[in-house]
Design an enzyme around this catalytic site. Structure first.
Site: not given
Length: 330
Positions: A151, A179
């Site tokens: 990310d 996530h």
């Protein structure tokens, strides 16, 4: 001597991740473990002229015990990708069971190791790992990490394409929360050096960081998911942990951790209402040495994103804890 192990080494993430780790001068021995093909992957990698000695293990002949014993750092991309007709719940049960079994092996054969969990859904698999380690009496919150680096890598890359930064890795952008989807919250207001994201591009940029995986799945047209970028992200985080273990100072990288067990984490846990959360972590020889509060400094736009993340995370965490404590009957 540092022994690293990739659990799930024959898979789409595991193979390129193992290749990157084989090239690291920080690793003396690289063990590969999976249910298929590991001896072949190990033989292939062993021909590369870098210091790490490579060994491959299958479950047969006490392979798990042989592979895990003496390991200093585990990187775990093990699991299966979602297949046609399979619900997210089906996928969760399979991958959660795989992670649970691997963590039980770590608790038994390498209880002091650093554990880096890539296996999805990370929001749930890290709580599963923690519960298994707690039950075995060997849980060290400073040594259990959920790898959310992809990310961060995506945020750096996508912002770089907007600002014209030639080397996006020079940007530091805190990405917090979890996530998956809306639990991923990029805090562009705290980027260093500071970046100016045009207002008309902000929503699309946030969405692209949150759902970048979908972009890859669509582009691969049913032939896979984000395996190469995830392998790079997993290697980047593992390398930072290894450098910190060896004494390098000032290493900070976001990771999904059990906040109450880490210095500075309690305060963040109170703000977020979550025990597990990804924030920038200062790494050191003992693992996660300090959780850094960037949540309090979020701007009004980011606070709305955070509220959505808290809601999603709470359910994901509970699901993982319940699975570990009461696994479904086989």
């Amino acid at each position: 001597m540092v022994k690293a192990l990739v659990a799930g080494a024959s898979g789409g993430i595991g193979q390129p991740l193992s290749l990157l780790l084989k090239g690291s001068p920080l690793i003396d021995e690289l063990a590969l473990y999976d249910v298929v093909n590991t001896p072949g992957v190990a033989a292939d990698l062993s021909h590369i002229s870098s210091p790490a000695k490579v060994t491959g293990y299958l479950p047969a002949d006490d392979g798990l015990q042989k592979a895990f014993t003496g390991t200093d750092i585990f990187v775990i991309p093990a699991g299966i990708p979602r297949k046609p007709g399979m619900t997210r719940d089906d996928l969760f049960k399979i991958n959660a069971g795989i992670v649970k079994g691997l963590i039980e092996g770590i608790a038994k054969y390498a209880p002091k190791a650093y554990i880096l969990v890539i296996s999805n859904p990370v929001n749930s698999t890290v709580p599963i790992a923690a519960e298994v380690l707690k039950a075995a009496g060997v849980f060290d919150p400073k040594k259990l990490f959920g790898v959310t680096t992809l990310d961060v890598v995506r945020a750096e890359t996508f912002v770089g394409s907007i600002t014209g930064e030639h080397d996006p890795s020079k940007l530091t952008i805190p990405v917090v929360g979890g996530h998956s989807g809306e639990t991923i919250v990029p805090l562009f207001s705290q980027a260093k050096p500071s970046v100016n994201i045009p207002t008309d591009k902000l929503d699309a940029l946030v969405n692209r960081v949150q759902f970048g995986g979908d972009e890859v799945v669509k582009a691969k047209d049913g032939a896979g998911s984000a395996t190469l970028s995830m392998a790079y992200a997993g290697f980047r985080f593992a390398e930072k942990v290894l450098k910190a273990i060896k004494g390098e100072k000032g290493i900070v990288e976001p990771s999904y951790v059990y906040l109450p067990g880490i210095s500075g984490g309690d305060a963040i846990s109170k703000i977020t209402g979550q025990e597990y959360f990804s924030v920038p972590i200062e790494l050191g020889p003992s693992g996660a040495e300090k959780a850094i509060d960037v949540v309090s400094s979020a701007n009004d736009y980011e606070k709305k994103l955070l509220e959505a993340a808290y809601t999603g995370l709470a359910g994901n965490i509970q699901k993982g804890v319940e699975f570990a404590q009461q696994p479904p009957a086989k």
